[in-house]
Design a protein around this motif. Structure first.
Motif, PDB file in Angstrom:
ATOM      1  N   PHE A  53      22.317  18.810  34.934  1.00  0.00           N
ATOM      2  CA  PHE A  53      21.427  19.785  35.553  1.00  0.00           C
ATOM      3  C   PHE A  53      21.927  20.193  36.941  1.00  0.00           C
ATOM      4  O   PHE A  53      21.148  20.662  37.759  1.00  0.00           O
ATOM      5  N   ASN A  54      23.196  19.939  37.211  1.00  0.00           N
ATOM      6  CA  ASN A  54      23.710  20.320  38.535  1.00  0.00           C
ATOM      7  C   ASN A  54      25.088  20.967  38.363  1.00  0.00           C
ATOM      8  O   ASN A  54      26.112  20.293  38.366  1.00  0.00           O
ATOM      9  N   ASN A  55      25.092  22.285  38.240  1.00  0.00           N
ATOM     10  CA  ASN A  55      26.347  23.025  38.042  1.00  0.00           C
ATOM     11  C   ASN A  55      27.327  22.818  39.197  1.00  0.00           C
ATOM     12  O   ASN A  55      28.539  22.833  39.007  1.00  0.00           O
ATOM     13  N   CYS A  56      26.786  22.605  40.396  1.00  0.00           N
ATOM     14  CA  CYS A  56      27.650  22.481  41.586  1.00  0.00           C
ATOM     15  C   CYS A  56      28.500  21.213  41.527  1.00  0.00           C
ATOM     16  O   CYS A  56      29.518  21.121  42.195  1.00  0.00           O
ATOM     17  N   HIS A  57      28.075  20.226  40.747  1.00  0.00           N
ATOM     18  CA  HIS A  57      28.778  18.935  40.675  1.00  0.00           C
ATOM     19  C   HIS A  57      29.549  18.803  39.356  1.00  0.00           C
ATOM     20  O   HIS A  57      29.883  17.694  38.954  1.00  0.00           O
ATOM     21  N   ARG A  58      29.834  19.907  38.709  1.00  0.00           N
ATOM     22  CA  ARG A  58      30.455  19.879  37.380  1.00  0.00           C
ATOM     23  C   ARG A  58      31.793  19.147  37.381  1.00  0.00           C
ATOM     24  O   ARG A  58      32.179  18.525  36.401  1.00  0.00           O
ATOM     25  N   HIS A  59      32.517  19.203  38.507  1.00  0.00           N
ATOM     26  CA  HIS A  59      33.854  18.606  38.575  1.00  0.00           C
ATOM     27  C   HIS A  59      33.835  17.155  39.047  1.00  0.00           C
ATOM     28  O   HIS A  59      34.889  16.581  39.306  1.00  0.00           O
ATOM     29  N   PRO A  82      25.144   5.648  39.304  1.00  0.00           N
ATOM     30  CA  PRO A  82      24.483   6.954  39.327  1.00  0.00           C
ATOM     31  C   PRO A  82      23.305   6.950  40.297  1.00  0.00           C
ATOM     32  O   PRO A  82      22.684   5.912  40.529  1.00  0.00           O
ATOM     33  N   THR A  83      23.040   8.096  40.857  1.00  0.00           N
ATOM     34  CA  THR A  83      21.765   8.283  41.566  1.00  0.00           C
ATOM     35  C   THR A  83      21.160   9.580  41.048  1.00  0.00           C
ATOM     36  O   THR A  83      21.818  10.338  40.321  1.00  0.00           O
ATOM     37  N   ILE A  84      19.959   9.838  41.470  1.00  0.00           N
ATOM     38  CA  ILE A  84      19.331  11.133  41.198  1.00  0.00           C
ATOM     39  C   ILE A  84      20.265  12.234  41.677  1.00  0.00           C
ATOM     40  O   ILE A  84      20.944  12.079  42.687  1.00  0.00           O
ATOM     41  N   SER A  85      20.278  13.339  40.966  1.00  0.00           N
ATOM     42  CA  SER A  85      21.013  14.516  41.422  1.00  0.00           C
ATOM     43  C   SER A  85      20.016  15.658  41.570  1.00  0.00           C
ATOM     44  O   SER A  85      19.038  15.726  40.821  1.00  0.00           O
ATOM     45  N   LEU A  86      20.237  16.518  42.535  1.00  0.00           N
ATOM     46  CA  LEU A  86      19.306  17.627  42.759  1.00  0.00           C
ATOM     47  C   LEU A  86      20.052  18.949  42.634  1.00  0.00           C
ATOM     48  O   LEU A  86      20.713  19.391  43.580  1.00  0.00           O
ATOM     49  N   GLY A  87      19.989  19.537  41.471  1.00  0.00           N
ATOM     50  CA  GLY A  87      20.599  20.864  41.243  1.00  0.00           C
ATOM     51  C   GLY A  87      19.599  21.911  41.702  1.00  0.00           C
ATOM     52  O   GLY A  87      18.526  22.051  41.109  1.00  0.00           O
ATOM     53  N   GLU A  88      19.969  22.631  42.734  1.00  0.00           N
ATOM     54  CA  GLU A  88      19.029  23.468  43.488  1.00  0.00           C
ATOM     55  C   GLU A  88      18.110  24.333  42.621  1.00  0.00           C
ATOM     56  O   GLU A  88      16.909  24.379  42.846  1.00  0.00           O
ATOM     57  N   VAL A  89      18.684  25.009  41.644  1.00  0.00           N
ATOM     58  CA  VAL A  89      17.870  25.995  40.917  1.00  0.00           C
ATOM     59  C   VAL A  89      17.206  25.415  39.671  1.00  0.00           C
ATOM     60  O   VAL A  89      16.536  26.137  38.933  1.00  0.00           O
ATOM     61  N   PHE A  90      17.392  24.129  39.446  1.00  0.00           N
ATOM     62  CA  PHE A  90      16.840  23.546  38.211  1.00  0.00           C
ATOM     63  C   PHE A  90      15.582  22.721  38.460  1.00  0.00           C
ATOM     64  O   PHE A  90      15.113  22.036  37.554  1.00  0.00           O
TER      65      PHE A  90
END
Ligand code: FES
Length: 568
Positions: A53-59, A82-90
């Motif tokens: 759910f975080n396109n910015c971290h795809r790589h 792992p930790t929680i990830s925050l994909g801005e627009v999701f």
């Protein structure tokens, strides 16, 4: 079994028999296929905020490999978690609501698991502040590694980058300057690589702040996500974290009053995101360092805007990287900075700037002697409408609106705004001030990036590009306009913003740093006596929503939870 409080022997589970605890932990760690020699090594944890759910971290999977390589090179054992990830627009209602949760996750997992240092892999808007907040509170040697920005794309002859251009084209679409077919084409071309938004939005601003604070390696903030240098930065970050096990440098030694002041200077020189003030305030607060809006104004008066990037200027983050990046900005600001601040490398900022020479593209990064603007990009406003302050990004605003009085057109919530803003019968002109209430941190909406109120369609169709807009909401770092944000106290706790009514006069003076509601005190008192909150009280909520509603602080305090500050 090792007796040293290092690696797997750190922070043992307590069974009342230490040797048993070490033996049991080693047994289970062996099941992961590590050799005994590996298990004796000191450990570098890698907080990985990869998510579908975080396109910015795809790589991040590839970047993670590079970090691990660096840790191994220095004799450490890299272990990701792992930790929680925050994909801005999701995220709904807004990502800010979960920043504190991610900071708690990061802090507690860094503290609870056996690691001697940590690399924090973040990037998208709220992730880097959350990781810095968590690292500050855990106070274990930490390296912030950012995702890096996206590359730009093309639509016909125009260069495009998320997300200033997203808003620009959407405004054109609303004004019927762009067709439905065209907007559908553009939608597929705005964000085309991994990495964070391609302009000086919140993610890029926070990356530059992390480097200025000294929590990221020099020269790494602006490297594009897909550039090979980004992988080298990952490898070097792993090495730096492993080296800090021998020579520990804690976040509390790096993030100090002086380095926070340097970061505020850089934020102002970048014309950076308004959100960064909230985040830097929250990070600093974790270490007991106050950040006041009065101080922001003092620094703003003496810090020039140097960087010509969208949304303030015309270039993109990849241009900033090739133009010289944060190092070039720091060199221009050198006389204004505290040079004795320490970074995770063990170097002071002064040491860095002695060595840090390089070519600078002056089309992107101006000289301090020939700045884009003589004063900083952000300014705090005070007055009876915002007794604890509000923020205006003056570098991204229409200066002809800076000294102006207007009639208030009030929207009582985001739902009210959505229902009425395009109503052809809405009583509004381009000279009115649009006011949005109940969009602050304690409101149901949780302070979303809704402060960039859309211009009413009938006004936009007249070719009007900007109007004064006032709210207790935030604004995306990629947005622009004469937009007064973060009004504190917010409307939903009964701040003066809640008392504004249609037809009231409001006076904005950027020169005097004032925002005043021109209604006499007696009338305001009678409105205050009638005011009732629409908020569902915390005791009628559950879980994290309840914790958030009862504990979140106002924007001028960084929207952190009160109980996450340092113990007195
Ligand atoms: Fe992740 Fe903009 S959506 S940085």
């Amino acid at each position: 079994m090792s007796d040293k409080e290092q690696g797997l022997s750190r922070g043992l589970t307590n069974y009342g028999d230490r040797d048993f605890s070490v033996y049991l932990r080693n047994s289970f760690a062996s099941s992961m296929g590590y050799s005994r020699d590996m298990l004796k090594r000191p450990i570098v944890g890698i907080a990985n905020s990869f998510s579908g759910f975080n396109n910015c971290h795809r790589h991040f999977p590839e970047l993670l490999d590079a970090v691990k390589r660096g840790v191994l090179m220095e004799g450490g054992l890299p272990i990701e978690f792992p930790t929680i990830s925050l994909g801005e627009v999701f995220l709904s209602p807004t990502s800010l609501k979960f920043r504190n949760l991610m900071s708690m996750d990061t802090e507690e997992m860094v503290r609870a698991q056996p690691m001697d240092a940590v690399v924090l892999m973040g990037g998208c808007d709220k992730t880097v502040p959350a990781q810095l907040m968590g690292a500050a509170s855990a106070d274990l040697p930490a390296v912030q590694l950012v995702a890096g920005p996206m590359m730009t794309s093309r639509y016909q002859e125009e260069r495009l980058g998320a997300c200033t251009d997203c808003r620009r084209f959407w405004s054109k679409y609303r004004a019927k300057e762009v067709t439905t077919e065209q907007i559908n084409d553009i939608e597929g071309r705005l964000a085309t690589t991994s990495g964070t938004c391609a302009v000086m939005g919140t993610a890029s601003t926070m990356a530059c702040i992390a480097e200025t604070l000294g929590m990221s390696l020099p020269g790494t903030a602006a490297i594009p996500a897909v550039h090979a240098d980004r992988l080298r930065a990952g490898e070097e970050s792993g090495r730096a974290a492993a080296r800090m096990i021998l020579n520990p440098i804690k976040p509390s030694q790096v993030m100090t009053e002086k380095s926070v002041e340097n970061a505020l200077r850089v934020l102002l020189a970048l014309g950076g995101s308004t959100n960064a003030i909230i985040h830097l305030t929250a990070v600093a607060r974790r270490l007991g360092i106050p950040v006041s809006l009065q101080k922001l104004n003092e620094l703003s008066d003496t810090t020039p805007v140097l960087v010509n990037l969208k949304p303030v200027g015309s270039n993109y983050m990849e241009d900033f990287f090739f133009a010289g990046g944060v190092g070039a900005v720091l060199r221009e600001l050198k006389p204004l900075l505290h040079l004795d601040t320490l970074s995770i490398t063990g170097q002071t900022l002064g040491d860095r700037l002695e060595q840090d020479e390089g070519w600078v593209d002056r089309r992107v990064i101006a000289k301090a002697s020939e700045p884009l603007e003589p004063q900083g990009g952000l300014v705090a406003l005070f007055g009876n409408l915002a007794p604890r302050g509000a923020i205006l990004k003056r570098s991204a605003a229409d200066k002809t609106l800076f000294e102006k009085e207007g009639r208030a057109v009030v929207f009582t919530s985001l739902a009210d705004l959505a229902a009425r803003v395009d109503d052809p019968d809405l009583d509004i002109t381009k000279d009115d001030f649009m006011v949005l209430q109940n969009a602050g941190p304690k409101s149901e909406s949780g302070m979303p990036e809704a402060g960039y109120l859309p211009l009413p369609r009938k006004i936009a169709e007249q070719g009007v590009k900007d109007m004064v807009r006032i709210s207790d909401a935030r604004m995306s770092g990629t947005a622009f306009g004469t937009i007064v944000l973060h009004v504190a106290p917010e409307a939903s706790v009964g701040g003066p913003l809640a008392l504004v009514r249609n037809g009231d006069r409001i006076k904005l003076s950027v020169k005097e740093r004032r925002i005043e509601l021109l209604v006499d005190d007696a009338e305001l008192e009678s409105r205050r006596a009638e005011w009732v909150s629409d908020n569902v009280p915390p005791e009628q909520r559950r879980g994290y929503d309840r914790l958030y509603a009862s504990e979140v602080m106002q924007a001028d305090e960084g929207c952190d939870f009160a109980f996450l500050g340092p113990v007195d």
